[in-house]
Enzyme design. Structure first.
Site, PDB file in Angstrom:
ATOM      1  N   SER A 274       1.509 -10.034  -0.539  1.00  0.00           N
ATOM      2  CA  SER A 274       0.330  -8.820  -0.435  1.00  0.00           C
ATOM      3  C   SER A 274       0.855  -7.872   1.206  1.00  0.00           C
ATOM      4  O   SER A 274       1.300  -6.471   0.713  1.00  0.00           O
ATOM      5  CB  SER A 274      -0.627  -8.297  -0.468  1.00  0.00           C
ATOM      6  OG  SER A 274      -1.488  -8.876  -0.002  1.00  0.00           O
TER       7      SER A 274
ATOM      8  N   LYS B  58       0.726  -1.228  -0.356  1.00  0.00           N
ATOM      9  CA  LYS B  58      -0.005   0.095   0.069  1.00  0.00           C
ATOM     10  C   LYS B  58       0.598   1.488   0.043  1.00  0.00           C
ATOM     11  O   LYS B  58       0.345   2.177  -0.310  1.00  0.00           O
ATOM     12  CB  LYS B  58      -0.559   0.132   1.355  1.00  0.00           C
ATOM     13  CG  LYS B  58      -2.235  -1.082   1.052  1.00  0.00           C
ATOM     14  CD  LYS B  58      -3.317  -0.509   0.402  1.00  0.00           C
ATOM     15  CE  LYS B  58      -5.024  -1.244   0.385  1.00  0.00           C
ATOM     16  NZ  LYS B  58      -4.344  -2.151   1.086  1.00  0.00           N
TER      17      LYS B  58
HETATM   18  C1  LIG Z   1      -5.485  -3.150   1.412  1.00  0.00           C
HETATM   19  C2  LIG Z   1      -4.760  -5.142   0.712  1.00  0.00           C
HETATM   20  C3  LIG Z   1      -5.234  -5.729  -0.061  1.00  0.00           C
HETATM   21  C4  LIG Z   1      -5.848  -5.766  -1.247  1.00  0.00           C
HETATM   22  O1  LIG Z   1      -5.856  -4.621  -2.367  1.00  0.00           O
HETATM   23  P1  LIG Z   1      -7.011  -3.477  -2.957  1.00  0.00           P
HETATM   24  O2  LIG Z   1      -5.829  -3.216  -3.498  1.00  0.00           O
HETATM   25  O3  LIG Z   1      -7.936  -3.318  -1.715  1.00  0.00           O
HETATM   26  O4  LIG Z   1      -7.299  -5.098  -3.666  1.00  0.00           O
HETATM   27  C5  LIG Z   1      -4.727  -7.118   0.366  1.00  0.00           C
HETATM   28  N1  LIG Z   1      -3.081  -7.467   0.639  1.00  0.00           N
HETATM   29  C6  LIG Z   1      -3.042  -7.193   1.924  1.00  0.00           C
HETATM   30  C7  LIG Z   1      -1.371  -6.808   3.077  1.00  0.00           C
HETATM   31  C8  LIG Z   1      -3.819  -5.626   2.217  1.00  0.00           C
HETATM   32  O5  LIG Z   1      -3.248  -3.947   3.274  1.00  0.00           O
END
Ligand SMILES: *Cc1c(COP(=O)(O)O)cnc(C)c1O
Length: 348
Positions: A315, A64
């Site tokens: 992510s 993010k």
């Molecule tokens: C925000 C987030 C997501 C999802 O991301 P989007 O862009 O809303 O699809 C996935 N994994 C983590 C760790 C996040 O912080």
């Protein structure tokens, strides 16, 4: 009376690979170029070459930061002086707070009162003002818009904005530049900012790469939207993947996903848990439940791509270790009860 279809934003022009490249230049020296890990166990288990892009090592613990920094860096001087506001269950909040700290922009974050305490604390530690709300009774977007209006702040959405999407795309740009073209790329999906940005980058750098979005079964709005080609919504889904509790795709992300993404799949809560613990134990890295979604689709055999080069985006890694311990105990209790069930079916 006639009804017109809602205006759709052209996915060919709304966010382009040039925007991802521009974001990468802004991020250079500010975001971490995160490591790519491989695992012989995973390669053997899947019969493929798997590359994990470790955004759990990104600044503030998730991808993010990429979108947040890219968005804040492009505000006007007047907007920067007034400050920004964001609503987020956690990682977007921390990312905005940290980007604000680096760029000297005041930040206000609207966050659900049940957001993990590590995320609340980290957000305050980056210098943001945190305003808590009850996610069962309050529409967070409306609340954030009201405060933005009253205090003349710029609202930075968590996923549905071209600057955010372009910033998120830089993770996949880095991944493909590091390891070469991929056959498949697995990406988790909440509101679809990461998925659409990743798909734009993959399409430009590895045109034959199929990008697959992964969601929790309990929050499968994007998968249903993808298959029905009409926006579907889910309200307060009860999933451990808190980063995927978003109600729906957005006006930018939905057309981009329809245009660039090859397929969408879902994974169960227990598959998410098992994959998260697998990543901890085997790769020795802390990944949060949402961060393990894309890996879960592969490790649990929801998708099966033998003899392929597969990218998997991990992510984020922001998890309260006390909460993780509780989740592990719960998973083990359920495992004992279902002792005779096959491994992959022991929880559901
Ligand atoms: C925000 C987030 C997501 C999802 O991301 P989007 O862009 O809303 O699809 C996935 N994994 C983590 C760790 C996040 O912080």
């Amino acid at each position: 009376m006639t009804t017109a279809p809602p205006p759709t934003i052209d996915p060919e022009t709304s966010v382009t690979y040039a925007d991802v490249e521009a974001a990468a230049l802004r991020l250079a020296g500010n975001a971490h170029p995160t490591p790519v890990l491989t695992s012989n166990t995973v390669n053997q288990r899947t019969g493929s070459q798997v590359f994990f892009k470790c955004e759990n090592f990104q600044r503030a613990g998730a991808f993010k930061f990429r979108g947040a920094y890219n968005a804040l860096a492009q505000l006007s001087d007047a907007q920067k002086r007034q400050g920004v506001i964001a609503f987020s269950s956690g990682n977007h909040a921390q990312a905005i707070a940290l980007a604000g700290q680096i760029l000297h922009i005041p930040t206000t974050i609207v966050m659900p009162s049940d957001a993990p305490s590590v995320k609340q604390t980290a957000t305050r530690d980056y210098g943001a003002e945190v305003i808590l709300y009850d996610r069962l009774t309050t529409q967070r977007e409306a609340l954030a818009q009201q405060i933005a209006h009253d205090r003349h702040l710029t609202l930075i959405p968590p996923y549905d904005h071209p600057y955010i999407i372009a910033g998120q795309g830089t993770a996949t740009k880095e991944l493909i530049e590091a390891v070469g073209a991929l056959d498949f790329l697995l990406v988790c999906c909440g509101g679809g900012g990461l998925l659409s940005g990743s798909a734009i980058a993959a399409h430009a750098l590895a045109p034959n790469c199929q990008v697959i979005g992964v969601e929790p079964k309990r929050a499968d709005d994007a998968t249903r939207s993808f298959y029905s080609r009409a926006l579907q919504t889910v309200h307060n889904p009860d999933t451990i993947a808190d980063g995927a509790r978003t109600p729906s795709l957005g006006k930018y992300t939905f057309p981009l996903i329809l245009h660039y993404v090859s397929d969408m799949v879902t994974v169960s809560e227990s598959a998410i848990l098992r994959s998260m613990f697998f990543l901890w134990e085997r790769l020795k890295i802390v990944v949060e439940p949402t961060g393990a979604l894309a890996a879960a689709a592969l490790l649990e055999g929801v998708v099966h791509y033998p003899n392929a080069r597969i990218g998997v985006i991990l992510s984020g890694g922001n998890i309260d270790l006390k909460q993780a311990g509780k989740l592990l105990n719960k998973a083990q209790e359920r495992r004992k009860k279902a002792d005779s069930a096959p491994l992959a079916r022991e929880l559901s």
